[in-house]
Write an enzyme that holds these catalytic residues in place. Structure first.
Site, mmCIF file in Angstrom:
data_model
loop_
_atom_site.group_PDB
_atom_site.id
_atom_site.type_symbol
_atom_site.label_atom_id
_atom_site.label_comp_id
_atom_site.label_asym_id
_atom_site.label_seq_id
_atom_site.Cartn_x
_atom_site.Cartn_y
_atom_site.Cartn_z
ATOM 1 N N GLU A 1 -10.035 2.030 3.461
ATOM 2 C CA GLU A 1 -9.584 3.037 2.434
ATOM 3 C C GLU A 1 -10.845 3.707 1.810
ATOM 4 O OE1 GLU A 1 -6.268 2.389 -0.303
ATOM 5 O OE2 GLU A 1 -7.637 2.716 -1.619
ATOM 6 N N SER B 1 0.820 -1.114 -0.036
ATOM 7 C CA SER B 1 0.057 -0.035 0.181
ATOM 8 C C SER B 1 0.925 1.348 0.036
ATOM 9 C CB SER B 1 -0.974 0.083 1.300
ATOM 10 O OG SER B 1 -1.677 1.273 0.995
ATOM 11 N N GLY B 2 0.127 2.218 -0.402
ATOM 12 C CA GLY B 2 1.010 3.457 -0.440
ATOM 13 C C GLY B 2 0.871 4.237 -2.123
ATOM 14 N N HIS C 1 -7.650 -3.469 4.569
ATOM 15 C CA HIS C 1 -7.143 -2.223 4.291
ATOM 16 C C HIS C 1 -7.923 -1.177 3.285
ATOM 17 C CE1 HIS C 1 -4.581 0.953 2.083
ATOM 18 N NE2 HIS C 1 -4.145 1.281 3.450
ATOM 19 N N ASN C 2 -8.011 -1.940 2.134
ATOM 20 C CA ASN C 2 -8.683 -0.994 1.240
ATOM 21 C C ASN C 2 -10.223 -1.007 1.517
ATOM 22 O OD1 ASN C 2 -6.549 -1.417 -0.272
ATOM 23 N ND2 ASN C 2 -7.236 -1.804 -2.194
ATOM 24 N N LYS D 1 -4.437 -6.690 3.452
ATOM 25 C CA LYS D 1 -4.656 -5.580 2.523
ATOM 26 C C LYS D 1 -5.946 -5.245 1.862
ATOM 27 C CE LYS D 1 -2.816 -2.646 -0.338
ATOM 28 N NZ LYS D 1 -4.064 -2.045 -1.449
#
Ligand code: 6PG
Length: 475
Positions: free
Chosen positions: A195, A134-135, A191-192, A188
């Site tokens: 997000e 991520s990033g 995480h999304n 992940k």
């Protein structure tokens, strides 16, 4: 090209935006990197454009040459589209590998695919690592947050490289081995989901300020910028503030004002929801965010509906900046709490033993959802949480005590004035549900027993019971 006799520490296959950035980041940290790409004509220009890092790269168009340029046991990072292309590349490269070699998938893969691939590849004596990255491009180049799954052996092999290239939070690398097989890609995915939720609640506050308060993009951008020094400090507020204050060179208008209001999505937010439901969770804020992206695509219907469906506003919206700031904070806490509940439920389901404190820590820098709150969450997870619930940690309860009133006022005002705030209101509904000891599912149970004889438990007696329901007339 470079001297192929000097072995590379790692191979990177896929020289798109993310693959190139990670390859350059690895080279920056002194690693020698073999690079390859499906379109072979990308390789030479990439190496030549690497400037002072050029000598760190070994370009190879042929897969056998690429593999043999990497020292054993090999680490090979694929940065290619997820799905069928990854399966095709695994099939193509496996015959060139030897036991102990590791294939790393750094794309946004479905963790079910990662579990399947891990099981198949481990039978060959090689390892498969699903690694969440991520990033964005800048993060990949200068320090991403990396969520690593796979075997302990492959982690030992990768660790020095990924710790070197990851973002650092006060010196602590934002990377860790989170669990076997699909654990990294699952973290992940969630995480999304968070997000998506964070982007949506920020967009809803923007909508209140724009549509109800008539503020310009520039003004809203300045307000968001001022929040960067408070509890909302985060990458997504920073990005939103900068985007709102960007002027379109062609028209001289704020760039956001000329952007079509239809959001894209590649699927990770939706996967978060699907998996949440499968493990018995409901991530209502994340769901609202995914749903809002879907509705945004129905532009034609919305345009037809606008003059046909009356606004019937009951009040004029009050857009108090302090309330909006704290409403966002409350909704941000709640969306993260939902995400961590999904992680906990999946950890039990797949026996991953996920460490929520460590996940919070590796999200403190490098990733898209990095924010001041993540450090508070990490500290909270390191304390004894009542019922294991993040929102019950004393420090998090204090934050909610100081912000939930603002969320309630903002949602109430938006609802009465006819401004859609699906994710903010879903957050509030979730909070009000979670904090109520006696809910209303007693009636659901009664309904189920009434029409289907499904039975119910009583507060005052053990066992399953049925009601002596009064018959109702049916046609
Ligand atoms: C990240 C992002 C990234 C994601 C984009 C686009 O952590 O760097 O999550 O991996 O691909 O944000 O996602 P959508 O196209 O689904 O919005």
């Amino acid at each position: 090209m470079n001297d192929r006799k000097t072995s590379a520490d790692i191979g990177v296959f896929g020289l798109g935006t993310m693959g190139s950035a990670l390859a350059l980041n690895l080279a920056d940290h002194g690693f020698k990197v073999a690079v390859s790409n499906k379109e072979a004509d990308w390789i030479e220009p990439f190496v030549q454009n690497a400037g002072k890092l050029e000598a760190q790269f070994i370009g190879a168009a042929d897969l056998a040459d690429f593999v043999s340029a990497i020292s054993r046991p090999r680490s090979i990072l694929f940065m290619i589209p997820s799905g069928a292309p990854m399966d095709a590349m695994i099939d193509a490269i496996l015959p060139h590998l030897e036991p102990g070699d590791t294939i790393i998938d750094g794309g946004n893969a479905d963790f079910h695919d990662t579990r399947r691939r891990s099981a198949a590849i481990e039978k060959t004596g090689c390892h498969f690592v699903g690694m969440g990255v991520s990033g964005g491009a800048d993060g990949a180049r200068h320090g991403p947050s990396l969520m690593v799954g796979g075997t302990k052996e492959s982690w030992q092999q990768l660790r020095p490289m990924v710790e070197a290239i990851a973002a650092k939070f006060e010196g602590d690398p934002c990377v860790d081995h989170l669990g076997p097989d699909g654990a990294g890609h699952f973290v992940k995915t969630v995480h999304n989901g968070i997000e998506y939720a964070d982007m949506q609640i920020i967009a809803e506050v923007y909508g209140i300020l724009r549509d109800a308060d008539g503020q310009t993009a520039q003004d809203i951008g300045s307000l968001f910028e001022s929040w960067q020094t408070g509890p909302l400090s985060s990458y997504l507020i920073e990005v939103s503030a900068a985007a709102l204050q960007t002027v379109d060179a062609e028209t001289g208008r704020p760039l956001v004002d000329v952007i079509f209001d239809q959001a894209g999505q590649k699927g990770t937010g939706r996967w978060t929801l699907i998996e949440a439901l499968k493990v018995g969770q409901s991530a209502s804020t994340i769901e609202a965010a995914v749903g809002a992206r879907g509705w945004s695509s129905e532009k034609a219907s919305r345009l037809i509906a606008e003059p046909l469906l009356a606004s019937d506003a009951q009040a004029t919206l009050v857009a108090d900046p302090a309330d909006l700031e704290y409403a966002l904070l409350a909704a941000r806490i709640i969306s993260h709490a939902q995400g961590f509940r999904i992680l906990a439920a999946a950890s039990d389901e797949f026996a991953w033993d996920l460490d929520m404190a460590r996940i919070s820590e590796i999200w403190r820098a490098g990733c898209i959802i990095r924010s001041a709150l993540l450090d508070d969450f990490a500290n909270a997870f390191r304390t004894d949480l009542p019922a294991g619930e993040l929102i019950l940690a004393p420090a998090i309860r204090d934050l909610l005590d100081g912000s939930i009133g603002a969320l309630r006022r903002v949602v109430a005002s938006a609802v009465l004035s006819g401004v859609a705030v699906p994710a903010l209101s879903a957050s509030l509904a979730w909070y009000d549900t979670i904090r109520r000891g006696r809910g209303t599912a007693n009636l659901i149970q009664a309904q189920r027993d009434f029409f289907g004889s499904h039975g119910f438990a009583r507060l005052d007696q053990d066992g399953q019971h049925h009601g002596d329901w009064k018959a109702i007339a049916t046609n």
